[in-house]
Design a protein around this motif. Structure first.
Motif, PDB file in Angstrom:
ATOM      1  N   ILE A 174       0.957  -1.166  -0.123  1.00 41.12           N
ATOM      2  CA  ILE A 174       0.029   0.077   0.058  1.00 41.12           C
ATOM      3  C   ILE A 174       0.912   1.258  -0.045  1.00 41.12           C
ATOM      4  O   ILE A 174       1.814   1.350   0.769  1.00 41.12           O
ATOM      5  CB  ILE A 174      -0.910  -0.258   1.262  1.00 41.12           C
ATOM      6  N   LYS A 175       0.676   2.111  -0.958  1.00 42.70           N
ATOM      7  CA  LYS A 175       1.531   3.451  -1.278  1.00 42.70           C
ATOM      8  C   LYS A 175       0.466   4.572  -1.012  1.00 42.70           C
ATOM      9  O   LYS A 175      -0.356   4.738  -2.176  1.00 42.70           O
ATOM     10  CB  LYS A 175       2.394   3.440  -2.281  1.00 42.70           C
ATOM     11  N   HIS A 176       0.589   5.388  -0.090  1.00 47.50           N
ATOM     12  CA  HIS A 176      -0.036   6.805  -0.014  1.00 47.50           C
ATOM     13  C   HIS A 176      -1.530   6.560  -0.368  1.00 47.50           C
ATOM     14  O   HIS A 176      -2.048   7.448  -0.931  1.00 47.50           O
ATOM     15  CB  HIS A 176       0.413   7.738  -1.047  1.00 47.50           C
ATOM     16  N   LEU A 177      -2.277   5.588   0.228  1.00 48.33           N
ATOM     17  CA  LEU A 177      -3.517   5.159   0.382  1.00 48.33           C
ATOM     18  C   LEU A 177      -4.380   6.199   0.869  1.00 48.33           C
ATOM     19  O   LEU A 177      -4.109   6.503   2.112  1.00 48.33           O
ATOM     20  CB  LEU A 177      -4.043   3.736   0.353  1.00 48.33           C
ATOM     21  N   SER A 178      -5.335   6.881   0.183  1.00 46.80           N
ATOM     22  CA  SER A 178      -6.583   7.596   0.832  1.00 46.80           C
ATOM     23  C   SER A 178      -7.689   7.352   0.282  1.00 46.80           C
ATOM     24  O   SER A 178      -8.074   6.658  -0.608  1.00 46.80           O
ATOM     25  CB  SER A 178      -5.955   8.988   0.648  1.00 46.80           C
TER      26      SER A 178
ATOM     27  N   PHE B 242      -0.588  -9.414  -4.889  1.00 49.26           N
ATOM     28  CA  PHE B 242       0.279 -10.349  -5.812  1.00 49.26           C
ATOM     29  C   PHE B 242       1.002  -9.397  -6.842  1.00 49.26           C
ATOM     30  O   PHE B 242       0.961  -9.773  -7.910  1.00 49.26           O
ATOM     31  CB  PHE B 242      -0.548 -11.434  -6.228  1.00 49.26           C
ATOM     32  N   GLY B 243       1.065  -8.102  -6.794  1.00 44.57           N
ATOM     33  CA  GLY B 243       1.666  -7.013  -7.827  1.00 44.57           C
ATOM     34  C   GLY B 243       0.373  -6.700  -8.605  1.00 44.57           C
ATOM     35  O   GLY B 243       0.700  -6.144  -9.448  1.00 44.57           O
ATOM     36  N   LEU B 244      -0.877  -7.093  -8.309  1.00 40.13           N
ATOM     37  CA  LEU B 244      -1.948  -6.816  -9.100  1.00 40.13           C
ATOM     38  C   LEU B 244      -2.777  -5.541  -8.285  1.00 40.13           C
ATOM     39  O   LEU B 244      -2.845  -5.519  -7.243  1.00 40.13           O
ATOM     40  CB  LEU B 244      -2.827  -7.790  -9.567  1.00 40.13           C
TER      41      LEU B 244
ATOM     42  N   ASP C 113      -7.874  -5.399 -10.800  1.00 39.25           N
ATOM     43  CA  ASP C 113      -7.565  -6.880 -10.913  1.00 39.25           C
ATOM     44  C   ASP C 113      -8.237  -7.763  -9.668  1.00 39.25           C
ATOM     45  O   ASP C 113      -7.654  -8.774  -9.340  1.00 39.25           O
ATOM     46  CB  ASP C 113      -6.145  -7.119 -10.982  1.00 39.25           C
ATOM     47  N   SER C 114      -9.503  -7.289  -9.102  1.00 43.21           N
ATOM     48  CA  SER C 114      -9.730  -7.888  -7.946  1.00 43.21           C
ATOM     49  C   SER C 114     -10.402  -9.239  -8.229  1.00 43.21           C
ATOM     50  O   SER C 114     -10.150 -10.092  -7.378  1.00 43.21           O
ATOM     51  CB  SER C 114     -10.959  -7.104  -7.550  1.00 43.21           C
TER      52      SER C 114
END
Length: 300
Positions: free
Chosen positions: A8-12, A65-67, A72-73
């Motif tokens: 997770i990166k900078h999720l808002s 998994f990189g998706l 890509d849910s």
């Protein structure tokens, strides 16, 4: 380097003007159990629902998994198992039928492993789901998830409603997943549960990650509880740097809390007084949790 199963990166995430998640960052590696903790309303379930592709993030990115978790849910769900904190079942199906349906939806089959879990969790699978208590509804979801051969297991308050003995069984099962190299994201309000199972912990407060790391690394910033008896009087030690909650039990015995950064100096002072007995206890996860929240001046 260990493979990243989740990142997770900078999720808002905003709901209108309300910012439920603010710049969330953390990751989960292969074979790791990550504890995700915080009080109700802190953003745990919102984060998990975003990871599951049930909510679309307002900003930032999240991958499993990189998706991409939103686009890509479907691919992602083929490789994960999930237990929510409040399970709703088809009321006219029996517990056994629900378990088999959940397994079939995930491309799995009822196996001897499923039967073993039903026995361990003492679930009467012949009863209709509408007759189940909250704890039994949780057992159905837990059994289905643990019967699944997944790469990632996401548990959001999974033991809510279970009795203490069933909680222990769940903990044992998660540790077995860990031994098999599976990855687990565990959101729980039972701090002792997280402490027993997790390699790392992420603490969320008001939609922000305020601390992430191993328990050992976090303990460096909190106080050690000590009980000590010395040959000489301990009275002067009450004013020593890094000593808190000092309480004499007699001239030569006392209990205290010592900041990790001052532990070496306090031990030297105690050595000069002639240690007869000493007992030290590292901070628990509950201590750490309270420490970070008290620093903010927030009420739990």
């Amino acid at each position: 380097m260990t493979e990243k199963m989740l990142e997770i990166k900078h999720l808002s995430k905003n709901f209108g003007k309300f910012k439920a998640l603010k710049d969330i960052n953390f990751e989960l590696h292969a074979g790791e159990v990550l504890g995700f903790i915080g009080p109700n309303g802190a953003g745990k379930s919102t984060t998990i629902r975003t990871l599951l592709g049930l909510l679309q993030a307002t900003g930032g990115s999240a991958t499993i998994f990189g998706l991409d978790v939103w686009h890509d849910s479907v691919k992602i769900h083929r490789r994960l198992a999930y237990v929510p904190g409040d399970v709703y079942l088809w009321p006219n199906l029996t517990g056994g039928e629900v378990i088999d349906l959940l397994l079939k939806l995930g491309g799995q089959k009822h196996t001897t492993r499923t039967d073993e879990l039903i026995r361990r969790f003492e679930l009467d699978t012949s009863k209709k789901a509408r007759t189940y208590s909250k704890g039994n509804r949780q057992k159905v979801a837990i059994i289905a998830a643990l019967s699944t051969d997944a790469d990632l297991y996401i548990f959001d308050e999974p033991t809510s409603g279970l009795d203490p003995l069933q909680e222990v069984i769940f903990q044992q099962e998660v540790l077995q997943l860990k031994e098999k190299g599976k990855s687990v994201l565990l959101s729980s309000h039972i701090l002792s549960e997280v402490e027993k199972m997790c390699d790392r912990v992420a603490i969320i407060r008001s939609g922000e990650i305020i601390e992430e790391g191993t328990l050992d690394s976090m303990r460096q910033f909190t106080r050690v509880q000590m009980s000590v008896t010395t040959k000489q009087s301990l009275t002067d030690l009450s004013e020593a740097a890094g000593v808190h909650a000092f309480e004499l039990k007699g001239d030569n015995s006392a209990t205290m809390q010592v900041e990790a950064d001052h532990l070496e100096h306090v031990m030297a002072d105690l050595g000069n007084l002639g240690i007869l007995s000493i007992q030290s206890t590292p901070p628990t996860l509950e201590d750490l949790f309270m420490h970070y929240y008290e620093e903010s001046g927030m009420d739990l």
